[in-house]
Design an enzyme around this catalytic site. Structure first.
Site, PDB file in Angstrom:
ATOM      1  N   ARG A  88       0.846  -1.200   0.000  1.00 35.03           N
ATOM      2  CA  ARG A  88       0.000   0.000   0.000  1.00 35.03           C
ATOM      3  C   ARG A  88       0.874   1.239   0.000  1.00 35.03           C
ATOM      4  NH1 ARG A  88      -4.925   2.182   2.391  1.00 35.03           N
ATOM      5  NH2 ARG A  88      -4.983   4.278   1.533  1.00 35.03           N
ATOM      6  N   ARG A  99      -6.947   0.195  -3.898  1.00 37.56           N
ATOM      7  CA  ARG A  99      -5.878  -0.125  -2.955  1.00 37.56           C
ATOM      8  C   ARG A  99      -5.789  -1.622  -2.741  1.00 37.56           C
ATOM      9  NH1 ARG A  99      -8.349   3.754   1.191  1.00 37.56           N
ATOM     10  NH2 ARG A  99      -8.277   4.825  -0.756  1.00 37.56           N
ATOM     11  N   ASP A 102      -6.321  -1.693   3.002  1.00 39.81           N
ATOM     12  CA  ASP A 102      -6.633  -0.521   3.815  1.00 39.81           C
ATOM     13  C   ASP A 102      -6.952  -1.022   5.214  1.00 39.81           C
ATOM     14  OD1 ASP A 102      -7.154   2.158   4.397  1.00 39.81           O
ATOM     15  OD2 ASP A 102      -9.251   2.023   3.800  1.00 39.81           O
ATOM     16  N   ASP A 104      -8.053   0.604   8.825  1.00 36.24           N
ATOM     17  CA  ASP A 104      -8.473   1.823   9.509  1.00 36.24           C
ATOM     18  C   ASP A 104      -8.766   1.519  10.969  1.00 36.24           C
ATOM     19  OD1 ASP A 104      -8.387   3.572   7.318  1.00 36.24           O
ATOM     20  OD2 ASP A 104     -10.407   3.020   6.684  1.00 36.24           O
TER      21      ASP A 104
END
Length: 166
Positions: A88, A99, A102, A104
């Site tokens: 990434r 992507r 990811d 988060d």
């Protein structure tokens, strides 16, 4: 809660490039291997329409609940390092683009933080069905500070096009 007690944290996972399902599974192993951190629960994987920038492939998304003794900032830095290991490259020039991975940090206990590089709870959590659907699967009664209960937040968003992967 004592200062050395583990914190209940939630992490969203997603991707839409390459062998996404394999990447997410391997990323889960990497998260579970973080120091002083264990995965407690994991949602199913969900196929979700692209959000923000819609002219790209659908995503696979999931959410995990962690117990961690890592400080929030260190946990976030560790998640970003995992993203980098999987290829990434974060860019301010292209938000919401394709992507490979990811990760988060969605919520960290009942922490409310707004500082450079760390905002908790995640500032868009309450408006993203691709986060709320898997989060509601594992923690429907979780209260997001300043926003409300996950089940109520989910009821207020459009979930069309989201499907669990068997």
């Amino acid at each position: 809660m004592r200062p050395d007690d583990p914190v209940r944290a939630f992490v969203g996972l997603g991707g839409n490039q390459g062998d996404v399902e394999t990447t997410l599974v391997e990323a889960l192993w990497a998260v579970d291997a973080l120091p002083q951190t264990t995965i407690q629960r994991q949602s199913a994987f969900y196929r979700t329409p692209a959000w923000g920038k819609t002219d790209q492939p659908a995503f696979l998304n999931a959410v995990v609940e962690l117990r961690t003794r890592m400080p929030a900032k260190v946990l976030l830095e560790s998640l970003l390092a995992i993203e980098e290991r999987f290829g990434r490259v974060r860019s301010d020039a292209e938000r919401w683009g394709p992507r490979v991975l990811d990760l988060d940090l969605l919520a960290y206990g009942d922490a409310v933080v707004d500082e450079p590089g760390l905002t908790l709870p995640h500032p868009h959590l309450h408006e993203r069905a691709f986060v709320l659907v898997p989060l509601a699967e594992i923690a429907p009664n979780l209260v997001i500070p300043g926003r409300g209960e996950v089940a109520s937040l989910l009821a207020a968003v459009d979930v069309s096009g989201i499907e669990a992967i068997p």
